[in-house]
Write an enzyme that holds these catalytic residues in place. Structure first.
Site, PDB file in Angstrom:
ATOM      1  N   GLU A 175     -24.972  -5.446  37.421  1.00 41.32           N
ATOM      2  CA  GLU A 175     -24.382  -4.613  38.119  1.00 41.32           C
ATOM      3  C   GLU A 175     -24.072  -5.127  39.674  1.00 41.32           C
ATOM      4  OE1 GLU A 175     -24.244  -0.173  37.421  1.00 41.32           O
ATOM      5  OE2 GLU A 175     -26.416  -0.508  37.177  1.00 41.32           O
ATOM      6  N   ARG A 227     -21.999   6.946  44.890  1.00 42.78           N
ATOM      7  CA  ARG A 227     -21.805   6.503  43.736  1.00 42.78           C
ATOM      8  C   ARG A 227     -20.144   5.682  44.250  1.00 42.78           C
ATOM      9  NH1 ARG A 227     -24.494   6.916  39.539  1.00 42.78           N
ATOM     10  NH2 ARG A 227     -26.279   8.485  39.624  1.00 42.78           N
ATOM     11  N   HIS A 252     -18.154  10.486  33.405  1.00 41.35           N
ATOM     12  CA  HIS A 252     -17.900   9.301  34.397  1.00 41.35           C
ATOM     13  C   HIS A 252     -17.074  10.961  34.985  1.00 41.35           C
ATOM     14  CE1 HIS A 252     -19.992   5.909  33.093  1.00 41.35           C
ATOM     15  NE2 HIS A 252     -19.899   5.949  34.113  1.00 41.35           N
ATOM     16  N   ARG A 293     -28.968   6.384  28.987  1.00 37.87           N
ATOM     17  CA  ARG A 293     -29.232   5.221  29.544  1.00 37.87           C
ATOM     18  C   ARG A 293     -29.962   5.516  30.632  1.00 37.87           C
ATOM     19  NH1 ARG A 293     -24.311   3.630  34.171  1.00 37.87           N
ATOM     20  NH2 ARG A 293     -24.634   5.040  34.418  1.00 37.87           N
ATOM     21  N   ASP A 330     -20.213  -1.020  40.233  1.00 36.52           N
ATOM     22  CA  ASP A 330     -21.228  -0.806  41.441  1.00 36.52           C
ATOM     23  C   ASP A 330     -20.552  -2.665  42.241  1.00 36.52           C
ATOM     24  OD1 ASP A 330     -23.343   1.160  42.361  1.00 36.52           O
ATOM     25  OD2 ASP A 330     -22.810   0.881  39.950  1.00 36.52           O
ATOM     26  N   ARG A 369     -15.682  -0.573  32.398  1.00 32.72           N
ATOM     27  CA  ARG A 369     -14.884  -0.433  33.641  1.00 32.72           C
ATOM     28  C   ARG A 369     -14.811   1.258  33.688  1.00 32.72           C
ATOM     29  NH1 ARG A 369     -10.241  -1.408  30.623  1.00 32.72           N
ATOM     30  NH2 ARG A 369      -9.174  -2.832  32.116  1.00 32.72           N
TER      31      ARG A 369
END
Length: 1099
Positions: free
Chosen positions: A722, A934, A196, A601, A763, A801
């Site tokens: 989410e 995002r 990320h 994913r 999210d 997380r």
């Protein structure tokens, strides 16, 4: 003040911390004098003194003076030329980073002192030091006392949250030693590193920070001479000068392979050393409190990764990328194991061994001799030899990574050490066929083995096995092994170099070699083949190695090493067996053949798109238009059948082809390289079955082409819930899935009756606010656990997380201890993202501590689950707070027409995309406002302005509504007695303490248009409301009152952080008037780096 360091230590020695900060600051100042001159350094000091004075006045409550000084600072900054502003921002940014390094170092130093103290006290309780049995005992104690005395006036106490501490408390609380032992051995914790985009520093800069950290650690040694100290200071000067002269900005976006390399480097950089040390701590604590050791092939923690597999919203992650990353991971794993085996071959020179190992070594010698005989015959038959140059190493592989080396003791925390190479043969003896006889150490060991339950072999006449009284049977791992076969064409192309032949001569040319070296030499050769095979595959070349010529799975690599360990235990060499050999075995068990298994994913809509293309091609309708019941009927029917659904020559769009190719790659790699398939935005049972069907179809196609079954089993399919709506429906979706006979039988047959469910923190927080997200996540876990218990299915929860509190971050120990009862039953998976990966696992020392905290937190939550809500009314209160909080949050973020434009004006959100900190786009779609933004840039932008809005917005309104209703006492009781509620409030208080309202107000005054300034004022009022209600609940007079370390660290950064914020505001103002100015854009990015360093997190 990072969100994670409270896991490591509750306090640090500020005297030592300040000393190091002054040292680093002075060295940086000296660097500036050399690089930019005295006039600039005087300006830096003037700005710092202004900021320091303003902070002092504000902390003393003299707000008028503080406001005046703030205006002075603003004037100083706003009149600067760009040529002055950029180096000023760089200076304060570097200082904040150096302070962060010192902070991390001193948190670790407290831990290390605790460990040393524990050892010293244990030794001092003994009347003698016979346990050491070596002449260096006195020196050891002197070193121990010296380390304890460095910068310390007293010996610190025991280490909290450690295995020793928690195991002892559990035994004292009534947990039996057997239950404790079983819980530790059966624990399954998965730490999943993700790419990320929150790691703002370039990898080059990260390396330099690590070097400074190692030098600080060395500086704490008590045995340094004056010359050593001078040399160390010179090294620090060089590192800081190098930092100043290095461009801190990324000039291009990293590719997914770049990100994967960074993740794999964390293993090589720190986890490789940390894991054996961590497992020794677990083992020692178990022996102390249960009397039994941790099994050698047991590990409570394993690692996974999304780097190279997370294609949700990232079109740059393709099927080829996933395959290349998997091959690269295997290459690095083989290379790391190869280095360790080289060191072991030097170390394990003894000749005593068990009968089983002797037979194993005997067979290796026999087969190698036969291999050489076959090779000689083939060479005679050839009329000429054609040299085929070896293929160069692929660009993916780090420079120098293929050079074997000794990586040192995993427990010493020092830099890599060098060991002398294996002794070379004195002459290059050419043996005739009848002269190759295995005398040497194996034969000479006969007389030494009788006392140790070993066996000595008579000289082995390898040339004439028929004359042997009994030929030992060939172990499974040696049958048709590639080490003993004729060389394949691939192997000929990548034959040993002349240097390699000298360094690692063949076994038949080493008649005196020890039995352990024979076995390890065989292991080494297969590891070399494993690495070479990956080189071919990375280059896209055909590789005709047979399956038994290299290591494909962990079990085959473990077999000879465990055999060596068992042999050494049987022959009285337990001390040696439990050293480096045990560490290598534990590494293999933890890291496997891929270091970190890769998760895939993808968003659920993509699978719907693929199945729609398939059903339309087959003429059976449009899958996307079917309702849920029809979808489930179709999917279960196809899953229950044996025929393939997808024609090999199906024509689909490139997007759908990429989805199908991903499943094909998953089938080729199998569960030996991949771990799970995550479905983001899952909302229905059909989302899971769709992936199961696509998996099945791909495996059928690949197996048909290969002519054999696909490797491993199908991947676990994990729905990721989410949004708030999806979290509320999670229990019913899992119930629907488990009600399907095919699916439940599939779980029992292929996944040991185990269902994994992932919960998204980011999210959900952006959707409804942090408080509502926390409550909905809590309820979703309760419901999922309840449903799985009804169907007798084991559930494992995967927590997605982030690093910041707004995305579910915070101290991991606190988070695990506040989960719903029954949700942590010995198993847990959790993501570690972006800058948190480096913060937690960048150094081996802190990695050991973090791993230990994971183990003890999960163990406590399993054996002593946290209390549920004591009163049913507490749930009603939570629902009331959540509803009011969610309504307030959404009314501001989603329903206020002015908010989106205010967000763009008041924050650098639009400019964050220029940071090049990740391969993934910042938005799911190009339009759509906050909804399509995002979660990371959403949090990142508010962190830059110091308002930290996403973590607290709406909380004050919710708490105030409940207090107004008359539930103040109930709220205080909930805070005292309910771990989940207390941790939620404490995390919000921590975020409020890190916010800075005067700075946030300054952004509004300069950057926000007049018609939207009122919205900013309302948000600041909401902050004060939240602060007031949180303090009332916690009983504190000021924020973070109970965490003096956090407050001190925040205050120490402000004189450097506030000027960077002032600079950022001015640069944003200028940039928005001159958008195409590259110098202004670079200056802005430098300020973003600096603020991220000061806040210690990004998104």
């Amino acid at each position: 003040m990072t969100d994670t360091t409270d896991d490591i230590a509750e306090e640090i020695s500020f005297q030592a911390f300040d000393d190091d900060c002054h040292l680093l600051g002075n060295l940086l100042n000296d660097c500036l004098l050399r690089e930019v001159g005295s006039d600039f350094t005087e300006k830096v000091e003037r700005v710092r003194l202004l900021a320091q004075s303003e902070c002092n006045m504000r902390q003393a409550g003299v707000t008028d003076a503080a406001d005046y000084l703030s205006k002075q600072l603003e004037r100083e900054v706003s009149t600067m030329e760009l040529e002055e502003a950029v180096p000023l921002a760089r200076t304060f940014s570097h200082y904040l980073n150096l302070m962060g390094i010192a902070e991390t170092h001193h948190r670790y130093f407290l831990i290390r002192s605790n460990v040393i103290t524990a050892i010293y006290r244990s030794l001092s309780r003994q009347r003698t030091i016979l346990v050491l049995r070596i002449p260096t005992s006195i020196l050891f104690l002197q070193l121990l006392l010296g380390l304890c005395s460095v910068r310390r006036t007293k010996l610190p106490g025991h280490m909290s949250k450690s295995c020793d501490d928690v195991f002892g408390k559990l035994i004292a609380s009534g947990i039996s030693p057997d239950d404790l032992y079983r819980a530790v051995c059966e624990q399954e914790v998965g730490i999943v590193l993700t790419a990320h985009p929150t790691q703002i520093n370039r990898r080059t800069i990260q390396y330099k920070f690590l070097r400074v950290a190692h030098l600080l650690e060395r500086n704490d040694r008590a045995d340094l001479t004056h010359e050593d100290k001078d040399s160390l200071i010179e090294d620090l000067i060089r590192e800081i000068t190098s930092l100043w002269q290095t461009d801190e900005l990324r000039r291009r976006k990293p590719t997914p392979v770049d990100e994967a390399r960074g993740g794999l480097h964390i293993v090589e950089q720190s986890l490789w050393k940390a894991v054996p040390h961590y497992l020794r701590r677990v083992n020692n604590a178990l022996k102390k409190h249960t009397g039994r050791s941790l099994p050698l092939t047991s590990t409570p923690i394993k690692f996974g990764t999304w780097m190279g597999g997370d294609r949700d919203g990232n079109p740059n992650v393709t099927a080829k990328v996933t395959k290349d990353v998997s091959y690269l991971a295997r290459w690095i794993a083989a290379d790391l194991y190869l280095r360790e085996v080289d060191g072991l071959r030097f170390e394990l020179s003894m000749g005593t061994c068990s009968e089983k190992l002797a037979r194993y070594a005997y067979d290796i010698l026999q087969h190698e001799q036969q291999s050489h005989e076959d090779h000689d015959i083939n060479m005679l038959q050839k009329k000429k030899h054609v040299e085929t140059p070896g293929h160069p190493l692929p660009y993916h592989i780090p420079v120098g990574a293929d050079v074997p080396g000794f990586t040192g003791n995993a427990n010493d925390g020092e830099a890599d050490l060098e060991m002398p190479p294996l002794e070379l043969p004195a002459t290059d003896v050419q043996y005739k066929e009848e002269e190759i006889i295995g005398y040497g150490v194996i034969g000479k060991a006969v007389s030494t083995l009788t006392k140790a339950d070993g066996i000595g072999l008579q000289p082995l006449n390898i040339n004439s096995p028929r004359n042997s009284p009994a030929i030992p049977s060939t172990p499974k791992a040696l049958t048709n092994s590639g080490s003993f076969k004729k060389k394949s064409s691939s192997e000929a192309n990548l034959n040993k170099s002349s240097v390699d032949k000298l360094l690692h001569p063949s076994l038949h040319g080493r008649p005196d070699i020890a039995p352990y070296r024979i076995v390890l030499g065989h292991v080494r050769e297969k590891l070399v083949n494993t690495r070479r095979r990956m080189e071919f595959l990375l280059e896209g070349l055909a590789c005709d190695y047979e399956e038994d010529e290299y290591y494909e799975n962990t079990e085959d690599l473990l077999e000879p090493l465990v055999l060596c360990h068992e042999s050494m235990e049987k022959t009285g060499s337990e001390v040696l067996a439990d050293g480096r050999l045990a560490d290598l075995i534990r590494r293999i068990v933890t890291f496997g053949m891929t270091l970190m298994k890769l998760d895939l994913r993808q968003e659920s809509d993509k699978h719907t798109e693929a199945l729609t293309a398939i059903t339309e091609y087959l003429g059976i309708g449009s899958y996307s238009e079917w309702d849920e019941e029809r979808r489930l009927k179709f999917l279960t029917s196809e899953l229950s059948g044996k025929r393939p659904l997808v024609p090999p020559a199906i024509e689909v769009t490139p997007e759908v082809r990429e989805i199908l190719d991903t499943f094909r790659v998953a089938a080729e790699l199998g569960s030996q390289s991949l771990e799970a398939y995550i479905i983001s935005m899952a909302s229905e049972a059909s989302d899971v079955l769709a992936v199961e069907l696509l998996q099945k179809e791909a495996r059928l196609g690949v197996a048909d082409e290969l002519g054999r079954p696909c490797p491993g089993t199908t991947l676990r399919v994990v729905p990721l819930f989410e949004t708030v709506k999806d979290l509320r429906d999670a229990g019913s979706v899992i119930r629907k899935l488990l009600s399907i006979d095919w699916y439940k039988e599939h779980l029992i047959k292929n996944h040991n009756g185990h269902q994994e469910v992932m919960l998204g923190y980011s999210d959900s927080g952006k959707d409804a606010g942090r408080f509502t997200a926390a409550w909905e996540l809590y309820k979703a876990q309760e419901e999922v656990v309840k449903v799985c218990q009804e169907f007798n299915i084991k559930v494992s929860l995967f927590h997605g997380r982030g690093g910041s509190v707004g995305r579910g971050g915070g101290p991991m120990y606190l988070a695990i201890q506040s989960q719903p009862p029954g949700s942590v039953m010995g198993s847990l998976r959790v993501t570690e993202q972006g800058e948190m990966v480096q913060a937690k696992f960048g150094l081996a020392q802190t990695s050991v501590r973090q791993l230990e905290i994971y183990t003890t937190a999960v163990l406590l939550a399993t054996l002593h689950p946290p209390d549920p809500p004591r009163s049913p009314n507490w749930r009603n209160v939570m629902e009331h707070i959540s509803e009011v909080s969610r309504h307030y949050y959404r009314s501001v973020v989603y329903e206020n027409e002015q908010f989106l434009q205010y967000f763009h004006e008041a924050t650098p959100e639009a400019e964050l995309g220029n940071l090049n900190i990740g391969s993934r786009p910042t938005r799911r779609k190009k339009t759509g406002g906050v909804k399509q933004l995002r979660a990371i840039p959403w949090i990142f932008a508010w962190t830059q302005t110091r308002l930290t809005l996403p973590a607290w917005l709406g909380v004050g309104a919710g708490l105030e509504a409940v207090i107004a209703k008359g539930d103040r006492d109930e709220l205080k009781a909930m805070y005292r007695e309910w771990p989940f509620f207390q941790s939620t409030i404490d995390l919000i208080e921590m975020v409020l303490a890190k916010a800075d309202i005067p700075i946030a107000k300054h952004y509004d005054e300069v950057l926000v248009s007049a018609e939207r300034k009122q919205l900013g004022a309302e948000l600041r009022d909401a902050y004060f409301t939240t602060e007031k209600t949180v303090l009332e609940l916690s009983g504190h007079h000021k924020l973070a009152e109970n965490n003096k370390t956090l407050r001190r660290l925040i205050e120490s950064r402000l004189p450097y952080l506030n000027p960077i914020n002032m600079l950022q505001v001015e640069i944003l103002r200028r940039l928005r008037q001159d958008e195409n100015n590259p110098k202004l854009r670079d200056a802005l990015l430098i300020t973003i780096n600096g603020i991220a360093a000061g806040m210690r997190n990004t998104g």
